[in-house]
Design a protein around this motif. Structure first.
Motif: not given
Ligand code: FAD
Ligand code: SF4
Ligand code: SF4
Ligand code: FES
Lengths: 166, 665
Positions: A48, A50-51, A79-83, A86
């Motif tokens: 993601c 996010g990572r 896919h992970y909602i909010a990554g 962020h």
């Protein structure tokens, strides 16, 4: 026969940090659709956006990348909602920092490419490659890295004062 | 030292046409750590996989890179093959030289050079790959269903019929939800009670269902397969085991004039009551705020008349803890109230429609109660103000819905259809009456829906006026409704006897606080969010929690029931296994470095980060660190990029692995 491709003096290195679920899949779709784009991009897959740590972007520039692309799912589609929210916030701050250290922000591009947007992937990659090619090789950051080691002259009264206090 | 094996696939000619695969194999064979490198026509075929397995064993390979198609295509295939050969599957990576290379470039020289770099990157990455164990968690094969409307009832029945225990929690004294309030239902006009009550009875009698009414979820702990749920059973003041449901108490209770919420406050009930005669369970509750015994200590009549001695004034709330493996949330909806603006809500009021001020301006649910044979008027359409039959009735659709400027931009989905139904019910009951409908659009997708709507106009003589109402006021005993008919471009003014507002469907009050207890996400209106709008419409992103019915968005009964059965199927899929296996791509905290700032906890959308106390041998608290629950973690890695001390790491995507790839460039 294919039309003769123009030869360039400078072939930029572009590194793309993408999420698995949207942009990586979008790039796969560009492949299955046999679309064509310049071979300058190297893709690094993350679960993601996010990572994606901004340090990786710095690292990429340090390792000789001339341009960096960060791309993931459209806002709201992560896919992970909010990554990606962020990530967006993180990169907004990071851009400021890069600007501050003197990196031309045209070398760093953010985009949202969904799994259905093979065409958009091609566009984004092609545009960034051409833009960075016209900007020439990335030297700012390497110079900066050198400067950091040498640590600079203490040549203004303010710096001197600050130096004294440490 | 690693002994890496690299396998370059031709993919027939798909790769080898533009990539010189032999040269790639030769080049990467020279990289440090690479012990074996070869190319093959079809790596994914049986002989291809056997080649891989054989090489692992004969060459004693420690890590594998398969350069072929996209990992989205065959990562599983090759990891399985690697596992069969005795290596941990996560020591195998794929380099995508087809979708990302051979298919998108024509120049063989360029494509080959790129392929060499791509494979080189993966070689450097795989060196840093670690053995990852498969994570298994046990599954408790019991489930919790929250909300006993039609959705919750359907889900509970389906799961229980498969032989799994269900705990059904309903906060009202009876299950049934809104469907129990409806008169007849579109698109067939069958009586709601007739199709609903048998299902309610099935729930009550099902040996696998434990029903807790007048109860609420207090606390949810744990994760998929292993939740611990604390349920507050509010004091009913009536012993459920003793009560026979004879109803003498209700007859004798001297307090008789309490507006009954179930009848939209049109009818009255005593202080000890069941909300409606067919309630399940048929055990009354004492409304302590209105009971004389609780207010003054006197009375106590119900206790005297109760044969089995079920009345218990001393009863207190009790807490029960239930272990469950899956949770279905089916808390349904509420209707937008125009008179009172909900506290803290960004939604603006609709005072201009006189709801709550003019007694004969009612909402759709109140109309349902008027039209219901078991309702306060016995099914007669009568005005609340003076009990007269309204001869001119105006229905106004989209009250609150589709009005971005007022705060709700969505369509409530059921109003077009139930308004059409209302005009029919009205026409059936008041033959000489005339119904008018103000509407913006008629939205009637659904099996037999448009036909139903047309019938209200063509056969039941409802007059539809396309346009909104601009003003509405009381004049004598009439209500003047002024609006525009935009189809003809004229102003219309109707002197109505009664006005029915199709108010917006909203989530239940308190939907957000329940979501916070469950750790599920919700949208700006407080509707619960599904994991994926198209492909995972009944699952929450939080593993083990599923959605059914109108709590996820406005829905009619067929949709609510379908979603409930789908949620039940998901629960059963989960329960089909004794242990849950999941990909070990999860975050792990390095406790030594963790400073306990919990930045990771804030960004984790899954609620996977917990606080863990580290104590010395004497039991003194040293520090509080983060702990990622591997059962809950979704594996996005947002925590890792956020952690200021770099103390949390996502397995499979560690900094080491990524930096190795960047450095390979
Ligand atoms: C006026 C009107 C007329 C309608 N007519 C029709 C029609 O003719 N045909 C049709 O198909 N549809 C109709 N509908 C739609 C229909 O009412 C809904 O589709 C249906 O009721 C949705 O069921 P549900 O179980 O999701 O929600 P609900 O019926 O709202 O049930 C939710 C249940 O959960 C309980 N609950 C809520 N929060 C909690 C909590 N925190 N803890 C425990 N329990 C909780 C509630 O008390 C309730 O019992 C109509 C709707 C309206 C407003
Ligand atoms: S592994 Fe991929 S590239 Fe190779 S044959 Fe199979 S599909 Fe084609
Ligand atoms: S990887 Fe994502 S889901 Fe897992 S703990 Fe970190 S933030 Fe939460
Ligand atoms: S999964 Fe694509 S941005 Fe999060």
């Amino acid at each position: 026969m294919h039309p003769e491709k123009p030869k360039h003096d400078f072939e930029p290195k572009i590194i793309a940090f993408v999420c698995t679920w949207c942009t990586y899949a979008g790039a796969d779709l560009a492949g299955t659709s046999r679309m064509q784009y310049p071979p300058n991009v190297r893709v690094l897959k993350f679960p993601c956006t996010g990572r994606i740590d901004p340090v990786f972007i710095l690292k990429a520039f340090q390792q000789g990348a001339d341009g960096v692309l960060v791309s993931g799912c459209h806002p709201g589609d992560c896919h992970y909602i909010a990554g990606n929210f962020h990530a967006r916030r993180r990169f907004a701050a990071f851009r400021k920092l890069l600007e501050f250290v003197g990196v031309d922000l045209n070398r760093l591009q953010f985009s949202w490419v969904s799994a259905a947007e093979g065409g958009k992937w091609v566009e984004v990659v092609t545009e960034l490659t051409e833009k960075v090619r016209s900007m020439g090789p990335m030297v700012e950051f390497k110079e900066l890295a050198l400067e950091e080691q040498w640590s600079g002259a203490i040549d203004t009264p303010e710096l001197k004062e600050a130096y004294e206090q440490i | 030292m690693s002994r890496i094996g690299v396998f370059i696939c031709h993919c027939g000619e798909n790769i080898s046409r533009t990539v010189d695969v032999e040269r790639v194999a030769a080049q990467v064979g020279k990289l440090p750590g690479v012990a074996f490198s070869t190319d093959y026509k079809y790596m994914c075929s049986d002989p291809g996989q056997n080649l891989l397995k054989k090489a692992i064993q004969e060459q004693k390979l420690s890590h594998i890179v398969v350069a072929a198609c996209s990992p989205r295509m065959h990562e599983r295939t090759f990891r399985k093959a690697v596992e069969a050969a005795g290596l941990n599957p996560f020591l195998c990576e794929m380099a995508n030289i087809r979708e990302h290379c051979s298919w998108v470039h024509e120049d063989k020289e360029e494509a080959t050079a790129k392929a060499i770099e791509i494979v080189g990157m993966m070689v450097e990455r795989v060196k840093k790959n670690r053995v990852l164990p498969t994570i298994t968690v046990p599954v408790t094969k019991r489930s919790l269903v929250i909300g006993g409307g039609i959705a919750g009832i359907q889900a509970a029945l389906d799961i229980a019929d498969c032989g799994h225990e269900v705990i059904l929690v309903e906060r009202e004294p009876s299950i049934g939800g809104h469907m129990a309030q409806l008169s007849e239902t579109f698109p067939t006009l069958d009586c709601s009670q007739c199709i609903m009550t048998p299902k309610m009875v099935d729930v009550a009698n099902h040996p696998k269902i434990t029903l807790y009414t007048w109860s609420e979820v207090e606390l949810v702990e744990g994760y998929i397969g292993n939740f611990q749920v604390t349920i507050r059973r509010k004091a009913r003041s009536v012993d459920e085991d003793k009560c026979t449901g004879c109803g003498v108490c209700m007859e004798k209770c001297p307090i008789k004039k309490i507006p009954n919420k179930f009848d939209c406050n049109l009818g009255m009930r005593p202080a000890i009551y069941v909300p409606f005669p067919q309630a399940v369970p048929n055990t009354p509750v004492i409304d302590r705020a209105n009971c004389t015994k609780f207010k003054t200590g006197k009375c106590g009549l119900c206790q005297k008349v109760c044969g089995p001695g079920a009345i218990d004034y001393e009863q207190e709330d009790t807490l029960v803890v239930e272990p469950v493996g899956a949770i279905v949330v089916a808390t349904g909806f509420d209707l937008y109230t125009i008179d009172e603006k909900p506290k803290g809500s960004a939604i603006k009021g609709y005072g201009e429609f006189g709801h709550g001020k003019i007694p004969d301006v009612i909402d759709g649910m109140t109309f349902e109660r008027l039209a219901s044979a078991s309702g306060p008027t016995g099914g007669k359409i009568l005005r609340p103000s003076d009990g007269k039959e309204p001869k001119q009735i105006v229905f106004i659709q989209c009250i609150g819905s589709r009005a971005r400027e007022k705060g709700i931009s969505y369509c409530s989905k059921v109003c077009c259809m139930y308004t059409a139904k209302h005009t029919m019910l009205y026409h059936h009951k008041v033959h000489d009456g005339q119904a008018y409908v103000f509407f913006m659009d008629a939205r009637t997708p659904g099996k037999n829906y448009d036909e139903f709507w047309r019938r209200s106009i063509e056969e039941e003589e409802a007059v539809y006026i396309r346009g909104m109402v601009s003003r509405l006021y009381q004049k004598g005993d009439k209500i003047v409704v002024m609006g525009s008919d935009i189809a003809v471009g004229v102003q219309v003014e109707i002197e109505a006897d009664m006005v029915v507002l199709a108010t917006a469907v909203q989530p239940q009050k308190g939907a957000d606080s329940l979501a916070q207890k469950l750790g599920i996400s919700y949208d700006k209106y407080n509707f619960y969010s599904e994991a994926h709008a198209k492909l995972r419409p009944v699952e929450c992103a939080t593993a083990g929690i599923y959605l059914a019915g109108a709590c996820q968005g406005p829905k009619d009964i067929p949709d609510a029931v379908s979603q409930a059965s789908a949620a039940a199927a998901k629960v059963m899929t989960l329960f089909a296994k004794d242990k849950l296996e999941r990909e070990p791509i999860v975050a792990r905290v390095k406790e030594g470095g963790c400073v306990g700032c919990f930045a990771c906890k804030k960004v984790c959308a899954y609620g996977a980060v917990e606080e863990k106390e580290i104590r010395d041998r004497q039991g003194n608290l040293i520090k509080v660190v983060a702990y990622v629950n591997p059962g809950v973690c979704g594996g996005c890695g947002t925590c890792q990029a956020t952690c200021p001390s770099k103390s949390v790491e996502l397995d499979g995507y560690t900094d080491e692995q990524i930096v190795a790839m960047i450095e390979a460039l």
